[in-house]
Motif scaffolding. Structure first.
Motif, PDB file in Angstrom:
ATOM      1  N   ASP A  18       0.825  -1.211   0.000  1.00  0.00           N
ATOM      2  CA  ASP A  18       0.000   0.000   0.000  1.00  0.00           C
ATOM      3  C   ASP A  18       0.863   1.265   0.000  1.00  0.00           C
ATOM      4  O   ASP A  18       0.525   2.243  -0.653  1.00  0.00           O
ATOM      5  CB  ASP A  18      -0.937  -0.006   1.208  1.00  0.00           C
ATOM      6  CG  ASP A  18      -1.941   1.127   1.156  1.00  0.00           C
ATOM      7  OD1 ASP A  18      -2.779   1.140   0.230  1.00  0.00           O
ATOM      8  OD2 ASP A  18      -1.873   2.011   2.034  1.00  0.00           O
ATOM      9  N   ALA A  19       1.985   1.215   0.696  1.00  0.00           N
ATOM     10  CA  ALA A  19       2.877   2.363   0.774  1.00  0.00           C
ATOM     11  C   ALA A  19       3.829   2.454  -0.431  1.00  0.00           C
ATOM     12  O   ALA A  19       4.536   3.456  -0.585  1.00  0.00           O
ATOM     13  CB  ALA A  19       3.696   2.299   2.069  1.00  0.00           C
ATOM     14  N   GLY A  20       3.878   1.408  -1.256  1.00  0.00           N
ATOM     15  CA  GLY A  20       4.806   1.404  -2.382  1.00  0.00           C
ATOM     16  C   GLY A  20       6.253   1.258  -1.958  1.00  0.00           C
ATOM     17  O   GLY A  20       7.163   1.669  -2.667  1.00  0.00           O
ATOM     18  N   ASP A  21       6.498   0.633  -0.807  1.00  0.00           N
ATOM     19  CA  ASP A  21       7.831   0.499  -0.232  1.00  0.00           C
ATOM     20  C   ASP A  21       8.497  -0.791  -0.713  1.00  0.00           C
ATOM     21  O   ASP A  21       8.421  -1.833  -0.065  1.00  0.00           O
ATOM     22  CB  ASP A  21       7.724   0.514   1.296  1.00  0.00           C
ATOM     23  CG  ASP A  21       9.066   0.481   1.994  1.00  0.00           C
ATOM     24  OD1 ASP A  21      10.096   0.192   1.346  1.00  0.00           O
ATOM     25  OD2 ASP A  21       9.082   0.733   3.219  1.00  0.00           O
ATOM     26  N   VAL A  22       9.159  -0.716  -1.872  1.00  0.00           N
ATOM     27  CA  VAL A  22       9.780  -1.899  -2.463  1.00  0.00           C
ATOM     28  C   VAL A  22      10.889  -2.449  -1.570  1.00  0.00           C
ATOM     29  O   VAL A  22      10.999  -3.668  -1.384  1.00  0.00           O
ATOM     30  CB  VAL A  22      10.299  -1.598  -3.879  1.00  0.00           C
ATOM     31  CG1 VAL A  22      11.079  -2.780  -4.443  1.00  0.00           C
ATOM     32  CG2 VAL A  22       9.143  -1.225  -4.797  1.00  0.00           C
ATOM     33  N   ASP A  23      11.721  -1.581  -0.996  1.00  0.00           N
ATOM     34  CA  ASP A  23      12.797  -2.058  -0.121  1.00  0.00           C
ATOM     35  C   ASP A  23      12.239  -2.813   1.080  1.00  0.00           C
ATOM     36  O   ASP A  23      12.774  -3.849   1.478  1.00  0.00           O
ATOM     37  CB  ASP A  23      13.678  -0.897   0.351  1.00  0.00           C
ATOM     38  CG  ASP A  23      14.500  -0.306  -0.785  1.00  0.00           C
ATOM     39  OD1 ASP A  23      14.780  -1.027  -1.767  1.00  0.00           O
ATOM     40  OD2 ASP A  23      14.855   0.885  -0.686  1.00  0.00           O
TER      41      ASP A  23
END
Length: 124
Positions: A18-23
């Motif tokens: 949801d946050a787009g936090d790939v790492d």
């Protein structure tokens, strides 16, 4: 790994998508993990291929994700139903997905299988 820890990891995955936090998402995976998204496509194996997949999927779209039911745990696997809202070819849509993650001994995702197809894609 406890059922509670697996549920927490699955919930964390949804929050990171949801946050787009790939790492953050990559940190949940084992280095030699396999991703099959959707099931039936050639699996992506290893961190580099999985990283490319998430950057491509989350990088181009404003993706929102949320659970639509409880996380289920059996053995070293967990499954969850959820929705992803995004733009597909410029058209806002929702995809209803069930992800199944297999956990390794370190509590990281060893494999992920995403069950969805065009029948699960709803244009808005």
């Amino acid at each position: 790994m406890t059922a509670e820890a697996m549920r927490a990891a699955m919930q964390r995955y949804i929050e990171l998508v949801d946050a787009g936090d790939v790492d953050g998402i990559l940190a949940l995976y084992a280095d030699d993990a396999r991703v099959e998204d959707p099931v039936g496509t050639p699996p992506l194996i290893g961190r580099t291929a999985i990283e490319r997949f998430y950057h491509k999927g989350l990088g181009r779209n404003k993706v929102h994700a949320h659970l639509t039911g409880p996380v289920r745990v059996a053995g070293n696997c967990a499954a969850m139903p959820f929705c992803i809202e995004l733009e597909w070819d410029g058209q806002p849509c929702t995809i209803r997905v069930i992800d199944v993650m297999e956990f390794n001994e370190d509590g990281r995702f060893q494999s992920m299988k995403a069950y969805w197809g065009v029948d699960n894609l709803e244009l808005r």
